[in-house]
Design a protein around this motif. Structure first.
Motif, short mmCIF file in Angstrom:
data_model
loop_
_atom_site.label_atom_id
_atom_site.label_comp_id
_atom_site.label_asym_id
_atom_site.label_seq_id
_atom_site.Cartn_x
_atom_site.Cartn_y
_atom_site.Cartn_z
N LEU A 137 27.01 50.73 48.29
CA LEU A 137 28.35 51.13 47.84
C LEU A 137 29.40 50.20 48.47
O LEU A 137 30.31 49.70 47.78
N ASN A 138 29.26 49.95 49.76
CA ASN A 138 30.23 49.07 50.44
C ASN A 138 30.15 47.65 49.90
O ASN A 138 31.17 46.97 49.76
N GLU A 139 28.94 47.21 49.60
CA GLU A 139 28.75 45.87 49.05
C GLU A 139 29.50 45.74 47.71
O GLU A 139 30.24 44.78 47.47
N ALA A 140 29.32 46.75 46.85
CA ALA A 140 29.98 46.71 45.53
C ALA A 140 31.50 46.75 45.68
O ALA A 140 32.23 46.01 45.02
N LYS A 141 31.97 47.61 46.60
CA LYS A 141 33.43 47.72 46.80
C LYS A 141 33.99 46.42 47.35
O LYS A 141 35.08 45.98 46.96
N MET A 142 33.26 45.82 48.30
CA MET A 142 33.76 44.59 48.92
C MET A 142 33.82 43.46 47.88
O MET A 142 34.81 42.74 47.78
N GLN A 143 32.75 43.34 47.09
CA GLN A 143 32.77 42.31 46.04
C GLN A 143 33.94 42.53 45.10
O GLN A 143 34.65 41.61 44.73
N GLY A 144 34.14 43.81 44.71
CA GLY A 144 35.23 44.12 43.78
C GLY A 144 36.58 43.72 44.35
O GLY A 144 37.38 43.05 43.69
#
Ligand code: SF4
Length: 439
Positions: A413-420
């Motif tokens: 989840l954090n990975e997706a948010k950070m990329q976004g």
């Protein structure tokens, strides 16, 4: 001359390479991956070797440049180099530096530090002058400047990625490589690579990856030169041992049984395919030159040759529909990969993807659309939701699935948010320079 090269967080091969060339020219060169203001203040020249658009937005980098310029006035020259140099106008508007060393810097950097302007972009009053270099380097350079702690560095599991060749025949719309390095493949001599590998080993590097975009394009002239590729692998493998050598990056249309067998015999036995999507339409939009069937065939071939296969995927390409995305999920089920990497489509300036992103209204970009589906409560954009969902989905369909623990869930989840967040920041920067980039 005292020259410091700063390469954020990682000693990139390019930064080490330029360091080696400057050292060979008898300069006193230091290479650092953390900002060191004391060292910077003592330097005649600082080269910021930047490899991500995010570095241009990095407040710490901006503040450091302002601080050095204020303290040292013109006594310290600051140049930006690295792949971000493909868009010098943006850099010269965003950062208060003396110039941008544009493109490949082996020939021009030693001259620029002495005051030459070929290969340099710089400000002259209100104007920006871009003085492109007329020559392309041959890749027969001295041994790179290898930092003492190279053995502690890990880039996708390797201490260093050694460049064996440059350029790519591909046309992928999201990739900067063909424009930056050209479409002709320039390759180094096996002997030069071998000497360099020995030098890295002496300096403490254990795990070596060799790269140049697509491993098997090494020594490519009009076709793949298998024998040279095998000679390279055999020689490097003898030095570091097969368990410490990887040649991960491969295109699915440049592998065959012989190449994969060599990967198995001389390296740790992994390939890393850029699959990107399970939708043939998206692969066409990306000009990837492959399709679902070719991708599945290459994965099967690798497995038949007992080579492990990782695949990387891009989600939220601007033309990706819900159906295209579902086809990617479907592909992952069929492929049963050994490892999977997922990225949200990142528009790198000067690529076709960048033009596409800039020519559509921002609200239509999946990074700005609120996700209304299964993850609505998480407050994600549609792009982040697809990234998160695909990471979880892939975990279940890998050859060795892992249980989805709360830790893994949060990690993804954090990975997706950070990329976004990162890519939205980049898009904001690009829209600021829309007219310039689309001209
Ligand atoms: S993604 Fe790989 S194959 Fe495509 S252009 Fe870039 S380096 Fe070449």
């Amino acid at each position: 001359m005292k020259i410091t090269i700063y390469s954020p967080d990682v000693y990139t091969y390019g930064a080490m390479l330029i360091g080696g060339i400057l050292k060979h020219e008898k300069h006193d060169v230091k290479l650092v991956k953390k900002i060191d203001k004391t060292l910077f203040l003592k330097s005649d020249v600082i080269i910021f070797s930047l490899y991500s658009t995010l570095h241009i937005l990095n407040e710490n980098i901006k503040r450091t440049i302002t601080f050095i310029k204020k303290s040292r006035k013109n006594r310290t020259k600051i140049y930006i180099a690295g792949c971000v140099s493909a868009y010098p106008e943006i850099i010269l508007n965003e950062l208060n530096v003396d110039g941008v060393i544009v493109g490949e810097g082996e020939i021009t950097t030693p001259r620029i530090v002495k005051g030459d302007k070929e290969g340099l972009a710089y400000r002259e009053g209100d104007e920006i002058v871009i003085n492109l270099s007329k020559e392309k380097p041959e890749l027969d350079h001295p041994i790179p400047l290898i930092p003492k702690d190279i053995g502690q560095q890990s880039v996708r599991g390797a201490n260093v990625y050694i460049e064996t060749h440059r350029g790519c025949l591909g046309n992928c719309t999201f990739c900067q490589v063909p424009k930056f390095f050209g479409k002709n493949i320039r390759s180094r001599d096996v002997e030069d690579v071998v000497e360099e590998v020995k030098a890295f080993k002496r300096a403490g590097a254990k795990r070596i990856a060799i790269s140049g975009g697509t491993g098997s394009l090494y020594a490519f002239k009009k076709s793949v030169n298998r024998n040279k590729f095998f000679e390279l692998l055999e020689n490097v493998s003898k030095i570091v041992g097969k368990n410490n050598l990887s040649v991960p990056d491969m295109r699915v249309d440049y592998v065959d049984e012989d190449i994969l067998t060599a990967i198995k015999n001389y390296t740790i036995g992994w390939v890393f395919y850029g699959i990107e999507s399970g939708s043939d339409k998206i692969l066409r939009d990306m000009k990837k030159g492959t399709n679902r069937e070719k991708n599945l065939d290459a994965i099967k071939l690798a497995k038949d040759c007992e080579v492990k296969v990782a695949g990387s995927f891009i989600v939220a390409y601007p033309t990706e529909t819900e159906m295209d995305y579902l086809l990617t999920k479907d592909f992952i089920v069929d492929a049963e990969l050994d490892d999977v990497f997922v990225s949200i489509a990142e528009p790198i300036p000067t690529t076709e993807l960048c033009d596409l992103v800039l020519s559509m209204p921002k609200e239509e970009n999946l990074l700005y659309k609120i996700h209304e589906g299964a993850y609505k409560k998480l407050g994600l954009s549609e792009a982040e939701a697809r990234c998160f969902d695909l990471l979880i989905h892939a975990e279940m369909w890998k050859s060795m699935p892992r249980p989805l623990t709360p830790q893994l869930y949060n990690l993804y989840l954090n990975e997706a948010k950070m990329q976004g967040k990162d890519i939205r920041d980049i898009i904001e920067l690009l829209f600021k320079y829309k007219d310039l980039l689309l001209k």
